[in-house]
Design an enzyme around this catalytic site. Sequence first.
Site, PDB file in Angstrom:
ATOM      1  N   TYR A  53      -5.242   1.721  12.744  1.00 25.31           N
ATOM      2  CA  TYR A  53      -4.282   0.617  12.699  1.00 25.31           C
ATOM      3  C   TYR A  53      -3.953   0.137  14.115  1.00 25.31           C
ATOM      4  O   TYR A  53      -3.758   0.944  15.032  1.00 25.31           O
ATOM      5  CB  TYR A  53      -3.004   1.024  11.981  1.00 25.31           C
ATOM      6  CG  TYR A  53      -3.169   1.236  10.494  1.00 25.31           C
ATOM      7  CD1 TYR A  53      -4.345   0.897   9.833  1.00 25.31           C
ATOM      8  CD2 TYR A  53      -2.143   1.777   9.735  1.00 25.31           C
ATOM      9  CE1 TYR A  53      -4.493   1.090   8.468  1.00 25.31           C
ATOM     10  CE2 TYR A  53      -2.277   1.974   8.372  1.00 25.31           C
ATOM     11  CZ  TYR A  53      -3.457   1.636   7.751  1.00 25.31           C
ATOM     12  OH  TYR A  53      -3.595   1.846   6.394  1.00 25.31           O
ATOM     13  N   SER A 214      -1.593  -1.849  -1.069  1.00 29.78           N
ATOM     14  CA  SER A 214      -1.624  -3.263  -1.467  1.00 29.78           C
ATOM     15  C   SER A 214      -1.088  -3.472  -2.881  1.00 29.78           C
ATOM     16  O   SER A 214      -1.706  -4.169  -3.688  1.00 29.78           O
ATOM     17  CB  SER A 214      -3.034  -3.836  -1.347  1.00 29.78           C
ATOM     18  OG  SER A 214      -3.013  -5.251  -1.318  1.00 29.78           O
ATOM     19  N   PRO A 215       0.085  -2.912  -3.206  1.00 32.51           N
ATOM     20  CA  PRO A 215       0.640  -3.095  -4.552  1.00 32.51           C
ATOM     21  C   PRO A 215       1.072  -4.529  -4.829  1.00 32.51           C
ATOM     22  O   PRO A 215       1.315  -4.878  -5.987  1.00 32.51           O
ATOM     23  CB  PRO A 215       1.829  -2.135  -4.570  1.00 32.51           C
ATOM     24  CG  PRO A 215       2.243  -2.027  -3.134  1.00 32.51           C
ATOM     25  CD  PRO A 215       0.950  -2.074  -2.364  1.00 32.51           C
ATOM     26  N   GLY A 218      -1.892  -8.162  -1.278  1.00 27.53           N
ATOM     27  CA  GLY A 218      -1.891  -9.013  -0.093  1.00 27.53           C
ATOM     28  C   GLY A 218      -0.827 -10.091  -0.111  1.00 27.53           C
ATOM     29  O   GLY A 218      -0.977 -11.135   0.536  1.00 27.53           O
ATOM     30  N   LEU A 221       1.484 -11.202  -5.193  1.00 31.24           N
ATOM     31  CA  LEU A 221       2.501 -10.870  -6.186  1.00 31.24           C
ATOM     32  C   LEU A 221       3.912 -10.884  -5.608  1.00 31.24           C
ATOM     33  O   LEU A 221       4.860 -10.468  -6.265  1.00 31.24           O
ATOM     34  CB  LEU A 221       2.211  -9.496  -6.790  1.00 31.24           C
ATOM     35  CG  LEU A 221       0.924  -9.407  -7.616  1.00 31.24           C
ATOM     36  CD1 LEU A 221       0.554  -7.958  -7.887  1.00 31.24           C
ATOM     37  CD2 LEU A 221       1.082 -10.168  -8.927  1.00 31.24           C
TER      38      LEU A 221
END
Length: 325
Positions: A53, A214-215, A218, A221
């Site tokens: 990251y 990623s619930p 991106g 939702l």
Amino acid sequence: MKYTQLGRTGLNVSRLCLGTMNFGPETEEREAFKIMDAALDAGINFFDTANVYGWGENAGRTEEIIGNWFAQGGGRRERTVLATKVNGAMPGYDGPNQKNGLSAYKIRRHLDASLKRLQTDHIELYQMHHVDTSVTWDELWEAFEVQIYNGKIGYVGSSNFAGWHIAKAQEAAKARHFLGLVTEQHKFSLMNRLPELEVLPAAQDYGLGVIAWSPLDGGILGGALNPSPGSRRTANQRERIEKLRPQLTAFSELCSDLGESEANVALAWTLTFPAMTAPIIGPRTLKQFEDTLRVTEIELTEDVLKRLDEIFPGPGGPAPQAYAW
């Protein structure tokens, strides 16, 4: 905040996991410090990061920010259950071995580098960022066993593994009388329900806790039809949103009827699965973080879950036999 055990271990973690991928690329250090302090104050003790990251030439920057935050003291490290990952290529490391993948060589070197950046002597959960089928499980489990015995890591997790990979890993660990995997971090959301077919059943059967990355798919939702001021969308994202407009409109109307934000309903939905330990929330700002805190208080009724299934169809039947007669 609510808590649960991490897979079949005795370690208790929060039902929300703070994702740090934006720290560095999107969120400057001072704001990241505020978010992490607020997380601890809210009872979120589970933080997830990865050595890559920061990305590209800045790979490792996110771990450095977390390390600088730990260095402030005040019990920050002692109150945090820390997870990081290994697999990706790190600039300046490994010579001809500088590529994505796993090996005993890479695990030792990359773990030591992560510990240095994070300014700590141990990591609670060390995760394989991807599967590497070119390496034997005997090599991998021996490498992780050494680091556990040395006290540098507490548990081993996987990420982006198929159900078959989980089974292979656990059977190999069992043959060594080793605990093996305790978690699987997987892309999972209302928009990506394929893991319900095999990954979630495999994780539940083998006692792994699932961590959903990623619930919000991106941000799709998270209120994509009514973006906040300053939100940036690529041409591909805008095209995808238009294609999904009927579903997203129905979802937005349902959430409005519930009096909840779309993001929070999407996150709460992941927590209805027995194998789920926590979804990862990846705020860029303190405000975004604060808006997610009521997720664990949301109770979705059977009628709401049925409506969500209608809007976002799953595999089509009881897993893992949904594809069979």
